[in-house]
Design a protein around this motif. Structure first.
Motif, PDB file in Angstrom:
ATOM      1  N   SER A 106       0.813  -1.145   0.032  1.00  0.00           N
ATOM      2  CA  SER A 106      -0.020  -0.081   0.059  1.00  0.00           C
ATOM      3  C   SER A 106       1.035   1.067  -0.109  1.00  0.00           C
ATOM      4  O   SER A 106       2.067   1.319   0.252  1.00  0.00           O
ATOM      5  CB  SER A 106      -1.042  -0.089   1.089  1.00  0.00           C
ATOM      6  OG  SER A 106      -1.847   1.104   1.336  1.00  0.00           O
ATOM      7  N   SER A 118      -7.764   3.098  -2.762  1.00  0.00           N
ATOM      8  CA  SER A 118      -6.502   2.348  -3.481  1.00  0.00           C
ATOM      9  C   SER A 118      -6.631   0.969  -3.856  1.00  0.00           C
ATOM     10  O   SER A 118      -7.586   0.276  -3.427  1.00  0.00           O
ATOM     11  CB  SER A 118      -5.413   2.515  -2.528  1.00  0.00           C
ATOM     12  OG  SER A 118      -5.538   1.829  -1.462  1.00  0.00           O
ATOM     13  N   ALA A 120      -5.081  -1.597  -2.591  1.00  0.00           N
ATOM     14  CA  ALA A 120      -4.978  -2.206  -1.428  1.00  0.00           C
ATOM     15  C   ALA A 120      -6.173  -2.139  -0.644  1.00  0.00           C
ATOM     16  O   ALA A 120      -6.820  -3.418  -0.181  1.00  0.00           O
ATOM     17  CB  ALA A 120      -3.904  -1.700  -0.679  1.00  0.00           C
ATOM     18  N   VAL A 133      -1.385  -6.329   4.468  1.00  0.00           N
ATOM     19  CA  VAL A 133      -1.051  -4.990   3.622  1.00  0.00           C
ATOM     20  C   VAL A 133       0.221  -4.743   4.327  1.00  0.00           C
ATOM     21  O   VAL A 133       0.321  -4.275   5.541  1.00  0.00           O
ATOM     22  CB  VAL A 133      -2.156  -3.937   3.847  1.00  0.00           C
ATOM     23  CG1 VAL A 133      -1.952  -2.680   3.269  1.00  0.00           C
ATOM     24  CG2 VAL A 133      -3.802  -4.406   3.600  1.00  0.00           C
ATOM     25  N   LYS A 135       3.219  -1.736   4.276  1.00  0.00           N
ATOM     26  CA  LYS A 135       3.289  -0.299   4.052  1.00  0.00           C
ATOM     27  C   LYS A 135       4.735   0.297   3.899  1.00  0.00           C
ATOM     28  O   LYS A 135       5.468  -0.579   4.305  1.00  0.00           O
ATOM     29  CB  LYS A 135       2.838   0.553   5.509  1.00  0.00           C
ATOM     30  CG  LYS A 135       1.180   0.459   5.537  1.00  0.00           C
ATOM     31  CD  LYS A 135       0.872   1.820   6.308  1.00  0.00           C
ATOM     32  CE  LYS A 135      -0.595   2.061   5.913  1.00  0.00           C
ATOM     33  NZ  LYS A 135      -1.110   3.196   5.575  1.00  0.00           N
TER      34      LYS A 135
END
Length: 135
Positions: A106, A118, A120, A133, A135
């Protein structure tokens, strides 16, 4: 833990694919399968008629070659490329291939993401399997 992990790869963004692969290996069952998937955004039909006939095939081959380069020594990771809406295509691929986990990167959301969402976020909202997810 997971037998079939799907790792969506956005070749046009600067995410560390190696990090996603490392995390997937930690979550992978002993006999588990890892699949890296890139989604090529579809071209509207009205625009596609102006492109060379073999454009899609060349785009697909180039994306597959770039994925193999990006993955480097990760020969145990199956690679695939599909065309369509990113979130929807990831979800459909996961359903069709019985993925039990998706590891998706993401980015920090921008203003437009609050209206459009988005990839994600789309995957998290619509997938029936576990989604991790990064980052």
């Amino acid at each position: 833990m997971y037998k079939n992990i799907l790792i969506p790869v956005a070749l046009d963004h600067e995410h560390d694919i190696g990090n996603a692969i490392d995390i997937a290996r930690r979550l992978q069952d002993k006999d588990g399968k890892l699949t890296a998937l890139h989604v090529i955004e579809g071209i509207p039909q009205f625009a596609a008629v102006y492109l060379p006939e073999d454009y899609r095939e060349k785009q697909h081959s180039a994306a597959l070659a770039l994925m193999k380069t990006e993955l480097g020594a990760a020969a145990d990771v199956f690679t695939d490329v599909v065309t369509g809406h990113a979130g929807r295509s990831i979800h459909e691929y996961a359903e069709k291939h019985a993925a039990d986990c998706i590891i998706v990167a993401s980015h920090r959301p921008g203003f437009k993401d609050h209206f459009l969402g988005s990839t994600a976020a789309w995957v998290v909202r619509h997938s029936s399997c576990a989604v991790h997810v990064l980052k």
